[in-house]
Design an enzyme around this catalytic site. Structure first.
Site, PDB file in Angstrom:
ATOM      1  N   CYS A 136      -8.659  -2.083  -6.388  1.00  0.00           N
ATOM      2  CA  CYS A 136      -9.596  -2.273  -5.688  1.00  0.00           C
ATOM      3  C   CYS A 136      -9.439  -3.712  -4.770  1.00  0.00           C
ATOM      4  O   CYS A 136      -9.769  -3.743  -3.693  1.00  0.00           O
ATOM      5  CB  CYS A 136     -11.067  -2.206  -6.167  1.00  0.00           C
ATOM      6  SG  CYS A 136     -12.578  -2.679  -4.946  1.00  0.00           S
ATOM      7  N   CYS A 155     -15.190  -0.554 -10.250  1.00  0.00           N
ATOM      8  CA  CYS A 155     -15.102  -1.237  -9.087  1.00  0.00           C
ATOM      9  C   CYS A 155     -16.085  -0.571  -7.792  1.00  0.00           C
ATOM     10  O   CYS A 155     -15.417   0.457  -7.341  1.00  0.00           O
ATOM     11  CB  CYS A 155     -13.873  -1.739  -8.656  1.00  0.00           C
ATOM     12  SG  CYS A 155     -13.851  -2.786  -7.084  1.00  0.00           S
TER      13      CYS A 155
END
Length: 378
Positions: free
Chosen positions: A107, A209
């Protein structure tokens, strides 16, 4: 005034980062990004918030309130498609290949420090971009007297996030500010409380995330159908059935379904074999097969010189750094030997390298060995 754009998540860390930058005299604007849509992404099983107000929208409301408190402009951007293609599908593919990936690192690489930076640079043209991560950047001189940014550890060792930032390329760190790098989490909370920020007591986000807390097995089963197989000891003794080897990781103790075989020593996952769909377990957290002394690391991202072959490595978040000796195989691959054996070194995870408080780079753990023999971890 020098313009800086802050990634504002709705949490206390990014709120304090924005507050500090404004206090320092910057012209501050903020951007909230949304990267996950539970309905669009078939996030049904294992989702505790499915019937509630979307958590991302609640975060946006908090970010909006913070921006109003601070008197800064808030922009909004969606990277739902980019997150799905660049992060989540890579995450699922790794599980399909019997690896244990780290979505937070993906991410950061693909969304926060690539798609987000490209958007902000193009649309808002700031001098700096700031994030609420616990990390620092220092500048070192290399060839031709140029200054290169180096990733350095935060003051708060318990919250240090350099492991999650370890695969960022040098260019991704250019013109980045980490206002919280020299503060502890307690100090950040105190700043928020003293200045009456609306999210001063908001809990830290946890889980995957931008997705959040999930029942992991149920969540993965939305995308990876269960494939029942055998649980065996290393000598081939059958114990029970598992739900699918991709749902387990090396060193795992919980949710093995081996209560009928319990004794004084708990069971641990010591191996996974994709071709036969077999999960291997043994008893005791000091079982030799949990440990290794060498690993092959691929997909290396390195910042700076490669001259130092004696460094420290971190193979999971908050693991104490371990002394390692590096042997470069080629530009993208190296072999590491660790004099002190390490427990549960897991293919697919990230190995981050440190020279004291400087994070030099990182790569993906490809293979794991002990005394020259490859572990059956994949």
């Amino acid at each position: 005034m020098t313009k800086v754009v802050v990634g504002l998540s709705g949490g206390v860390d990014s709120a304090v980062a924005a507050f500090l930058l404004k206090k320092q005299g910057y012209l501050v604007e903020a951007v909230f990004m949304r990267n996950w849509d539970s309905n669009l992404n078939f996030d049904i099983q294992g989702n505790p918030t499915l019937n509630d107000i979307c958590p991302q929208e609640l975060d946006y409301k908090d970010a909006l309130k913070v921006s109003e408190q601070l008197g800064i402009k808030l922009h909004r951007v969606d990277f739902i498609e980019e997150y799905w293609q660049k992060v989540f599908m890579s995450f699922i593919k790794a599980f399909e290949n019997n690896l244990t990936p780290n979505p937070d690192i993906l991410c950061n690489n693909e969304i926060k420090f690539r798609a987000f930076i490209e958007y902000v640079t193009t649309k808002l043209a700031p001098r700096y971009i700031a994030m609420g991560h616990y990390a620092n950047i220092i500048y070192e001189t290399f060839s031709e007297q140029k200054l290169f940014p180096q990733l350095a550890c935060a003051v708060d060792q318990n919250k240090d996030q350099t492991y999650f930032l370890s695969q960022l390329a040098t260019k991704q760190l250019q013109n980045i500010l980490f206002p919280l790098g020299n503060l502890t989490k307690q100090e950040v909370r105190q700043i928020a409380l003293e200045n009456n920020l609306i999210n001063a007591t908001k809990k830290d986000s946890t889980g995957i995330c931008f997705i959040g807390e999930r029942n992991f097995f149920q969540f993965l089963s939305n995308y990876l159908p269960a494939q029942k197989g055998d649980i065996k000891t290393l000598d081939g003794t059958f114990l029970a059935h598992h739900k699918g080897v991709m749902y387990y990781t090396i060193g795992q103790r919980k949710n093995l379904g081996l209560g009928d075989f319990s004794s004084q020593k708990p069971w641990f996952v010591v191996g996974k074999h994709l071709q036969t769909n077999t999960l291997y377990v043994e008893q005791g957290n000091t079982h030799p097969y949990l440990y290794s002394d060498k690993a092959l690391i691929s997909d290396i991202v390195w910042r700076g010189k490669k001259t130092n072959l004696h460094l420290q490595a971190k193979m999971r978040y908050r693991q104490p750094n371990q002394d390692v000796i590096l042997t470069w195989i080629d530009q993208n691959t190296l072999e590491i030997y660790y004099p002190q054996t390490i427990k549960a070194v897991t293919p697919g995870q990230i190995c981050a390298f440190y020279n004291n408080n400087i994070c030099c780079g990182a790569g993906v753990i490809k293979e794991v060995y002990f005394q020259g023999t490859k572990r059956l971890y994949t």
